[in-house]
Design a protein around this motif. Structure first.
Motif, PDB file in Angstrom:
ATOM      1  N   PHE A 122      -1.680   7.933  13.735  1.00 15.73           N
ATOM      2  CA  PHE A 122      -1.361   7.109  12.562  1.00 15.73           C
ATOM      3  C   PHE A 122      -0.545   5.861  12.906  1.00 15.73           C
ATOM      4  O   PHE A 122      -0.677   4.832  12.262  1.00 15.73           O
ATOM      5  CB  PHE A 122      -0.723   7.963  11.456  1.00 15.73           C
ATOM      6  CG  PHE A 122       0.760   7.846  11.350  1.00 15.73           C
ATOM      7  CD1 PHE A 122       1.576   8.725  12.026  1.00 15.73           C
ATOM      8  CD2 PHE A 122       1.337   6.836  10.587  1.00 15.73           C
ATOM      9  CE1 PHE A 122       2.953   8.609  11.927  1.00 15.73           C
ATOM     10  CE2 PHE A 122       2.705   6.704  10.488  1.00 15.73           C
ATOM     11  CZ  PHE A 122       3.518   7.594  11.172  1.00 15.73           C
ATOM     12  N   GLU A 159      -4.577   8.295   4.923  1.00 14.78           N
ATOM     13  CA  GLU A 159      -4.453   8.350   6.382  1.00 14.78           C
ATOM     14  C   GLU A 159      -4.870   9.752   6.821  1.00 14.78           C
ATOM     15  O   GLU A 159      -4.040  10.627   7.043  1.00 14.78           O
ATOM     16  CB  GLU A 159      -3.032   7.967   6.793  1.00 14.78           C
ATOM     17  CG  GLU A 159      -2.687   6.569   6.285  1.00 14.78           C
ATOM     18  CD  GLU A 159      -1.693   5.804   7.135  1.00 14.78           C
ATOM     19  OE1 GLU A 159      -0.784   6.423   7.697  1.00 14.78           O
ATOM     20  OE2 GLU A 159      -1.831   4.567   7.231  1.00 14.78           O
ATOM     21  N   ARG A 217       0.823  -1.218   0.000  1.00 10.94           N
ATOM     22  CA  ARG A 217       0.000   0.000   0.000  1.00 10.94           C
ATOM     23  C   ARG A 217       0.844   1.250   0.000  1.00 10.94           C
ATOM     24  O   ARG A 217       2.012   1.240   0.379  1.00 10.94           O
ATOM     25  CB  ARG A 217      -0.969  -0.036   1.184  1.00 10.94           C
ATOM     26  CG  ARG A 217      -0.471   0.349   2.583  1.00 10.94           C
ATOM     27  CD  ARG A 217       0.794  -0.179   3.067  1.00 10.94           C
ATOM     28  NE  ARG A 217       1.074   0.045   4.452  1.00 10.94           N
ATOM     29  CZ  ARG A 217       1.826   1.035   4.966  1.00 10.94           C
ATOM     30  NH1 ARG A 217       2.395   1.916   4.181  1.00 10.94           N
ATOM     31  NH2 ARG A 217       2.041   1.122   6.249  1.00 10.94           N
ATOM     32  N   ARG A 253       8.123   1.630   2.724  1.00 15.08           N
ATOM     33  CA  ARG A 253       7.889   3.054   2.989  1.00 15.08           C
ATOM     34  C   ARG A 253       9.219   3.775   3.212  1.00 15.08           C
ATOM     35  O   ARG A 253      10.273   3.152   3.284  1.00 15.08           O
ATOM     36  CB  ARG A 253       6.979   3.226   4.209  1.00 15.08           C
ATOM     37  CG  ARG A 253       7.555   2.648   5.483  1.00 15.08           C
ATOM     38  CD  ARG A 253       6.567   2.804   6.629  1.00 15.08           C
ATOM     39  NE  ARG A 253       7.035   2.225   7.872  1.00 15.08           N
ATOM     40  CZ  ARG A 253       6.306   2.168   8.972  1.00 15.08           C
ATOM     41  NH1 ARG A 253       5.068   2.628   8.968  1.00 15.08           N
ATOM     42  NH2 ARG A 253       6.800   1.639  10.070  1.00 15.08           N
ATOM     43  N   ALA A 261       0.284   4.953   1.784  1.00  7.83           N
ATOM     44  CA  ALA A 261      -0.625   5.457   2.818  1.00  7.83           C
ATOM     45  C   ALA A 261      -0.412   6.954   3.046  1.00  7.83           C
ATOM     46  O   ALA A 261       0.022   7.370   4.112  1.00  7.83           O
ATOM     47  CB  ALA A 261      -0.392   4.668   4.105  1.00  7.83           C
ATOM     48  N   PRO A 262      -0.714   7.763   2.052  1.00  8.86           N
ATOM     49  CA  PRO A 262      -0.442   9.195   2.225  1.00  8.86           C
ATOM     50  C   PRO A 262      -1.430   9.877   3.172  1.00  8.86           C
ATOM     51  O   PRO A 262      -2.594   9.482   3.243  1.00  8.86           O
ATOM     52  CB  PRO A 262      -0.619   9.757   0.813  1.00  8.86           C
ATOM     53  CG  PRO A 262      -1.560   8.820   0.141  1.00  8.86           C
ATOM     54  CD  PRO A 262      -1.327   7.472   0.750  1.00  8.86           C
ATOM     55  N   SER A 263      -0.932  10.869   3.883  1.00  3.18           N
ATOM     56  CA  SER A 263      -1.818  11.733   4.652  1.00  3.18           C
ATOM     57  C   SER A 263      -2.218  12.854   3.697  1.00  3.18           C
ATOM     58  O   SER A 263      -1.342  13.526   3.164  1.00  3.18           O
ATOM     59  CB  SER A 263      -1.089  12.331   5.846  1.00  3.18           C
ATOM     60  OG  SER A 263      -0.490  11.296   6.565  1.00  3.18           O
ATOM     61  N   HIS A 268      10.277   6.676   8.369  1.00  3.43           N
ATOM     62  CA  HIS A 268       9.349   5.947   9.248  1.00  3.43           C
ATOM     63  C   HIS A 268      10.045   4.854  10.071  1.00  3.43           C
ATOM     64  O   HIS A 268       9.389   4.162  10.853  1.00  3.43           O
ATOM     65  CB  HIS A 268       8.219   5.328   8.433  1.00  3.43           C
ATOM     66  CG  HIS A 268       7.194   6.339   8.019  1.00  3.43           C
ATOM     67  ND1 HIS A 268       6.365   6.958   8.917  1.00  3.43           N
ATOM     68  CD2 HIS A 268       6.889   6.861   6.804  1.00  3.43           C
ATOM     69  CE1 HIS A 268       5.576   7.811   8.286  1.00  3.43           C
ATOM     70  NE2 HIS A 268       5.887   7.785   7.006  1.00  3.43           N
TER      71      HIS A 268
HETATM   72  N1  GLU Z   1       0.796   8.276   6.571  1.00  2.95           N
HETATM   73  C1  GLU Z   1       2.195   8.084   6.540  1.00  2.95           C
HETATM   74  C2  GLU Z   1       2.829   9.164   5.695  1.00  2.95           C
HETATM   75  O1  GLU Z   1       2.155   9.971   5.124  1.00  2.95           O
HETATM   76  C3  GLU Z   1       2.585   6.755   5.947  1.00  2.95           C
HETATM   77  C4  GLU Z   1       2.802   5.736   6.966  1.00  2.95           C
HETATM   78  C5  GLU Z   1       3.199   4.386   6.429  1.00  2.95           C
HETATM   79  O2  GLU Z   1       3.526   4.253   5.231  1.00  2.95           O
HETATM   80  O3  GLU Z   1       3.132   3.461   7.200  1.00  2.95           O
HETATM   81  O4  GLU Z   1       3.984   9.237   5.564  1.00  2.95           O
END
Ligand code: GLU
Length: 495
Positions: free
Chosen positions: A173, A51, A15, A191, A17-19, A195
């Motif tokens: 998150f 997200e 996936r 990712r 998972a952008p905010s 992170h």
């Molecule tokens: N929402 C996070 C972001 O924008 C991504 C977190 C993830 O990939 O686990 O960087």
């Protein structure tokens, strides 16, 4: 070329998972690309998960921008989720953690840095107010095998008791991500390296809930040429700005893929999306930062433009020419009332100078200007004079800046007289050369041809006058030469 010993994975589900609190920029787009390539390579699924639990910062416009950016790049997704639509899921798991004694309520604020939070409230079970914190009782080193970085270890003491939700309806998150990765059967979390420090926390939450642990791959950050963090100017612009600047999606895809990854044959630089899918392997993602080199992107884009036909190039020029106000569509053949939006678009445009322009004309320009163009939008700078009267200072007409005005005027006269005798159908590069070169040799090549080319294009550098005249045609050519002459005379009268 498929790597003989490249690993094959079953049931791949990955996936992005952008905010939606900002535009889709190159960092997120590249992470999406790596996930997508991995999914495609292993016949898996690629999921888009917004997200958006941060209600203040999440905006619909960013969500649209992210979707449009991915679509433009051709990064297609199989499923789509929005965390704001799944509050019950997070509440269920929060209740589970609370009843299991894994979390507690703490009146302190969410920690803003990575300094471990040592909380006096962790054993006051009766507290009913405050944020949810994970009661980190882990004693053993937390180790995971990162597919890019190898074994990575964290001392659980360095994590402290970390926050995971503001309240039952507002998960953070770190927590929502673990829950979703489990619920969505994510097999691999690929990712950004930023992170990495979240991973041990997410592992602890996952363990507390009895979740299977996904495989982890943290990809290197994108850096400036001087290896500092990527600046707003270069990388943090919206992906759609690259479209606006005239980059081709496949060129950008190719460029992004090579930021942190390379194919087995490391000398190969131009790689189509299909080849990228076939050749992609996580094992060849590098650990060190990936440098963003705009010159390389420009070079790559040029290669992709050169591989287009002239017609394709012309069609891609059109939105850029329209944006710059150099052409607008000429709406003809109204078939339905306008209220139905029922126009039949024709391939005829009105140029800025009021002339009617057909696609064929733009195709000729594409053929001529393509070799000089790096970005599609360059046509609006290099080729504007095909659509409007050139703007230039009179000095430009002077060969090497020393040709006297009187001589320029004389040379223009000679040229006009000669061209006047040619029929429009003979305005081809070859015929024009045949007619003008002998005179130019007599009169001085530079002295005759420079003012001609400058009067036509208004530019120091442009394609040659014969090619330009062939495209502009007799009428416009002579119009421009007469205009140059008129300006010269006006100037002489003034002094
Ligand atoms: N929402 C996070 C972001 O924008 C991504 C977190 C993830 O990939 O686990 O960087």
């Amino acid at each position: 070329m498929t790597e003989p010993n490249s690993l094959h994975f079953e049931n791949v589900r990955v996936r992005i998972a952008p905010s939606p609190s900002g535009f889709l920029h190159i960092g997120t787009a590249r992470t999406a690309l790596f996930n997508w390539l991995f999914a495609k390579k292993h016949n898996g699924s690629f999921i888009l998960r917004f997200e958006d639990t941060d209600r203040e910062r999440s905006k619909k416009e960013f969500e649209y921008n992210i979707r449009e950016g991915l679509e433009w790049l051709g990064i297609t997704w199989d499923e789509e989720y929005r965390q704001s639509e799944r509050p019950a899921v997070y509440q269920t798991y929060l209740e589970k953690l609370l009843s299991g004694g894994w979390i507690y309520r703490c009146p302190h604020r969410i920690e803003q840095s990575n300094t471990p939070h040592i909380c006096p409230f962790r054993d006051q079970d009766e507290t009913e107010e405050g944020i949810f914190r994970f009661k980190n009782n882990e004693k053993k080193t937390i180790t995971f095998n990162d597919m890019v970085r190898g074994a990575v270890s964290f001392n659980p003491k360095d994590l402290g008791d970390f926050s995971i939700a503001v309240d039952f309806s507002r998960p953070l998150f770190i927590f929502a991500g673990v829950v979703d990765d489990k619920e969505m059967h994510i097999s691999h979390v690929i990712r950004g390296e930023d992170h990495l420090s979240n991973t041990p926390k997410q592992i602890l939450v996952g363990r507390a809930l009895g979740f299977p642990e996904p495989k982890w791959a943290h990809i290197p950050l994108i850096l400036e040429k001087n290896r500092s963090k990527l600046s707003k100017r270069d990388g943090a612009t919206s992906i759609l700005d690259y479209r606006e600047m005239g980059y081709l999606p496949n060129a950008l895809l190719n460029f992004m893929a090579l930021m942190g990854w390379h194919p087995l044959d490391d000398t190969k630089e131009i790689i189509s999306p299909k080849e990228l899918i076939a050749e992609f392997s996580v094992e060849r993602i590098q650990k060190g930062g990936a440098v963003f080199n705009i010159d390389k992107l420009n070079w790559m884009n040029k290669q992709y433009i050169n591989n287009l036909t002239d017609k394709e190039t012309a069609q891609l020029f059109i939105p850029h020419l329209m944006n710059a106000g150099l052409i607008k569509p000429e709406i003809k053949n109204i078939q339905f009332p306008a209220a139905y939006g029922g126009y039949t678009p024709t391939e005829t445009y009105v140029a800025k100078d009021g002339k009617s322009v057909r696609l064929d004309y733009i195709i000729q320009i594409a053929a001529l200007e393509k070799p000089r163009i790096e970005k599609l939008s360059d046509i609006t700078v290099f080729g504007d004079f095909f659509f409007c009267k050139p703007q230039y200072d009179l000095e430009l007409l002077s060969w090497k800046g020393v040709q006297p005005l009187e001589d320029i005027r004389r040379k223009l006269d000679i040229t006009i007289n000669l061209l006047d005798k040619l029929e429009n159908k003979n305005f081809t590069k070859n015929e024009l050369e045949g007619a003008l070169i002998p005179i130019a040799e007599k009169e001085g090549k530079g002295e005759l041809l420079w003012p001609l080319r400058a009067a036509l294009s208004g530019k120091k550098a442009s394609p040659g006058p014969f090619e330009i005249m062939e495209i502009l045609g007799k009428e416009t050519t002579i119009e421009r030469l007469k205009e140059a002459k008129k300006r010269l005379l006006e100037h002489v009268e003034k002094i």
